[in-house]
Motif scaffolding. Sequence first.
Motif, PDB file in Angstrom:
ATOM      1  N   ILE A 386      -0.375  12.990 -10.853  1.00  0.00           N
ATOM      2  CA  ILE A 386      -1.336  12.920  -9.756  1.00  0.00           C
ATOM      3  C   ILE A 386      -0.595  12.797  -8.433  1.00  0.00           C
ATOM      4  O   ILE A 386       0.502  12.225  -8.379  1.00  0.00           O
ATOM      5  CB  ILE A 386      -2.302  11.723  -9.903  1.00  0.00           C
ATOM      6  CG1 ILE A 386      -1.531  10.403  -9.980  1.00  0.00           C
ATOM      7  CG2 ILE A 386      -3.211  11.914 -11.097  1.00  0.00           C
ATOM      8  CD1 ILE A 386      -2.405   9.170  -9.898  1.00  0.00           C
ATOM      9  N   PRO A 387      -1.173  13.334  -7.354  1.00  0.00           N
ATOM     10  CA  PRO A 387      -0.633  13.045  -6.030  1.00  0.00           C
ATOM     11  C   PRO A 387      -0.960  11.607  -5.665  1.00  0.00           C
ATOM     12  O   PRO A 387      -2.063  11.134  -5.957  1.00  0.00           O
ATOM     13  CB  PRO A 387      -1.361  14.045  -5.120  1.00  0.00           C
ATOM     14  CG  PRO A 387      -2.649  14.325  -5.833  1.00  0.00           C
ATOM     15  CD  PRO A 387      -2.359  14.203  -7.299  1.00  0.00           C
ATOM     16  N   LEU A 388      -0.012  10.898  -5.077  1.00  0.00           N
ATOM     17  CA  LEU A 388      -0.248   9.488  -4.754  1.00  0.00           C
ATOM     18  C   LEU A 388       0.082   9.225  -3.291  1.00  0.00           C
ATOM     19  O   LEU A 388       1.243   9.305  -2.900  1.00  0.00           O
ATOM     20  CB  LEU A 388       0.604   8.584  -5.641  1.00  0.00           C
ATOM     21  CG  LEU A 388       0.266   7.095  -5.563  1.00  0.00           C
ATOM     22  CD1 LEU A 388      -1.123   6.842  -6.150  1.00  0.00           C
ATOM     23  CD2 LEU A 388       1.306   6.270  -6.306  1.00  0.00           C
ATOM     24  N   PRO A 389      -0.934   8.952  -2.463  1.00  0.00           N
ATOM     25  CA  PRO A 389      -0.675   8.612  -1.058  1.00  0.00           C
ATOM     26  C   PRO A 389       0.121   7.315  -0.971  1.00  0.00           C
ATOM     27  O   PRO A 389      -0.361   6.260  -1.403  1.00  0.00           O
ATOM     28  CB  PRO A 389      -2.073   8.446  -0.467  1.00  0.00           C
ATOM     29  CG  PRO A 389      -3.004   9.139  -1.425  1.00  0.00           C
ATOM     30  CD  PRO A 389      -2.372   8.972  -2.768  1.00  0.00           C
ATOM     31  N   ILE A 390       1.335   7.366  -0.430  1.00  0.00           N
ATOM     32  CA  ILE A 390       2.182   6.174  -0.485  1.00  0.00           C
ATOM     33  C   ILE A 390       1.687   5.074   0.439  1.00  0.00           C
ATOM     34  O   ILE A 390       2.042   3.905   0.254  1.00  0.00           O
ATOM     35  CB  ILE A 390       3.660   6.506  -0.187  1.00  0.00           C
ATOM     36  CG1 ILE A 390       3.831   7.145   1.187  1.00  0.00           C
ATOM     37  CG2 ILE A 390       4.229   7.392  -1.265  1.00  0.00           C
ATOM     38  CD1 ILE A 390       5.284   7.406   1.522  1.00  0.00           C
ATOM     39  N   ALA A 391       0.845   5.422   1.425  1.00  0.00           N
ATOM     40  CA  ALA A 391       0.254   4.368   2.250  1.00  0.00           C
ATOM     41  C   ALA A 391      -0.609   3.442   1.405  1.00  0.00           C
ATOM     42  O   ALA A 391      -0.805   2.271   1.748  1.00  0.00           O
ATOM     43  CB  ALA A 391      -0.580   4.982   3.370  1.00  0.00           C
ATOM     44  N   GLY A 392      -1.117   3.938   0.283  1.00  0.00           N
ATOM     45  CA  GLY A 392      -1.948   3.127  -0.589  1.00  0.00           C
ATOM     46  C   GLY A 392      -1.167   2.111  -1.402  1.00  0.00           C
ATOM     47  O   GLY A 392      -1.756   1.251  -2.055  1.00  0.00           O
ATOM     48  N   LEU A 393       0.164   2.187  -1.368  1.00  0.00           N
ATOM     49  CA  LEU A 393       0.970   1.227  -2.106  1.00  0.00           C
ATOM     50  C   LEU A 393       1.058  -0.124  -1.400  1.00  0.00           C
ATOM     51  O   LEU A 393       1.583  -1.079  -1.960  1.00  0.00           O
ATOM     52  CB  LEU A 393       2.388   1.784  -2.307  1.00  0.00           C
ATOM     53  CG  LEU A 393       2.502   2.981  -3.254  1.00  0.00           C
ATOM     54  CD1 LEU A 393       3.865   3.626  -3.154  1.00  0.00           C
ATOM     55  CD2 LEU A 393       2.218   2.546  -4.686  1.00  0.00           C
ATOM     56  N   ARG A 394       0.551  -0.179  -0.179  1.00  0.00           N
ATOM     57  CA  ARG A 394       0.540  -1.445   0.555  1.00  0.00           C
ATOM     58  C   ARG A 394      -0.890  -1.967   0.578  1.00  0.00           C
ATOM     59  O   ARG A 394      -1.799  -1.322   1.111  1.00  0.00           O
ATOM     60  CB  ARG A 394       1.084  -1.243   1.969  1.00  0.00           C
ATOM     61  CG  ARG A 394       2.585  -0.939   1.977  1.00  0.00           C
ATOM     62  CD  ARG A 394       3.060  -0.285   3.249  1.00  0.00           C
ATOM     63  NE  ARG A 394       2.541  -0.967   4.430  1.00  0.00           N
ATOM     64  CZ  ARG A 394       2.301  -0.347   5.585  1.00  0.00           C
ATOM     65  NH1 ARG A 394       2.519   0.961   5.688  1.00  0.00           N
ATOM     66  NH2 ARG A 394       1.864  -1.016   6.619  1.00  0.00           N
TER      67      ARG A 394
END
Length: 552
Positions: A386-394
């Motif tokens: 899946i594509p994963l928006p890295i901003a969502g890791l915070r």
Amino acid sequence: MIGFDLVDSPWLLPRPRGDGAATLRSLRETLLNAHEFDSIEVEVPTHVPALLRQVLLPVVMDALGRPADRAEWARRFDHGRFSSEDQRTIGAYLDEHRSRFDLFSDRAPFAQTPGLHTAKEETKGSALLVATAASGNNVPLFATRTEGDPLPLTPAEAAWWLLHAHCWDTAGIKSGAVGDGQVKAGKTTGNVTGPLGALGVVIPAGRTLFETLMLNIPVGHQPVDDLPQWRRPPPQASWATRPATGLLDLWTWQARRIRLIPEQTPDGLRVCRVVLCAGDRLEALPEGEPHTAWTFAKAPKSPTGTVRRPRRHMPGKAAWRGIQALLAAERQDGDGGVETSVLLSQIADLQADGVLPFDYPLRVQTIGMLYGTQSAVVEDVLSDAIPLPIAGLRTETDTYFALVEVSEQAEELANAVNGVSADLRRARGADPIPWDKGQRPGEFVLHALDPLVRSFLLDVRTGADDSERLERLRVEWEQDAYRRTWDVADRLLATATGSEFVGRVVKKDKTEYVYRLASAEQNFRRRLRAALPRRAQLVDEQPGTEPEELPA
């Protein structure tokens, strides 16, 4: 003398960036030109972590050293490729250890035990290495061959499956090797699966093979005694239960004692027979295992009250349905808590440092093996990306809350349709479909929503810094999800007969419940409003939109 040098013989299948076809290339060519390739093509998804962990990552990390901190990691990554100096260092490293990369060496065959044999000099068909082939108790569904059929492997194929066995081999009884003091009656018992068999593997992937390699190397101290298997003495038939000395040891863990038996055939050099015996067992999974997310469960005897375990992937469940575990960069160590992988947590820190932009096109591959019958057979290979928006890791970002909410909404919509099904079945005098038996209609909802969620993840990745755009995307998602869910529910409601119209009364604990078509639809609408609040608000503000979107 038969030999096959993995350093300069073609055996890997890196896919060129663009439209070029993948062709077999050597380890040296693949690594030095990693920026020119998208990824490694494989026969089955479980080969991906096997090749990364058993060869590609440890060569790079042992040759160049582990980045001491995020600043050093960033300097390497910003080049977009291995620098000229790095290429010389990797090339020299491969030359220095070339003798240990010979697949068929008499003295020290790569990832094998020289001279390995059983008391009766028994060998088995090479299908024993191949998880997808029929061998012994392992007979995949609809297999087109039997154990008796030969399965000649090219040297490249033999190398892939050799590394795969060290990572994923089934548990159970193994042949007893001469020189192994733990052999009883010609065999060893109590063998566990390969180390990756206990994990739900999570691999971050970048735009190129170079970036993927960098994204999979954690920063930090590298123990002096941490060495890959090719820098240790060749393994003997004996084995031990021991801890890993570090990542290089863990990644190149020799979970089995194996010997490939090559032979010349009319089609060229092939491996048709192998010896496979018990190998080293991990004393415990290291706390810093980088390729898995974690879950926490109650453990009254633990000092913390919980125990931390690798989070396994669920069969038939898309990766985005467990996205909260992928995004949990901060440990949630209460009962039922989750924690993301070391590598995804590191990526969150790199994004916070400004090393990786918020719209970096990160992909996450989830890979696992489903075993059956005491883990002695392979039932299925699990894989998703899946594509994963890295901003969502915070966790403090709007992106995090948006991603978690969408995943939860999809489950709520599936449950809403399951509720319709249950109400209609009760109305006709039947019991609801048990949650663990049969296929409930909510699964059709999740299937219908899958492309919408993946599209949402892609859209969020490119607009995570724009709060207004993020909110528009959430509204659009709810509108589209509403329509897809109604499509499934409408087919259920259309099957209603006279008995569902009339309904029936069910008495439970002195309370009467009325189940009929009208109440089933009313309950469903209420659940939709609760699950999709933005769409509900839009309808309240613009009532004219409701009739156009509800089924006739």
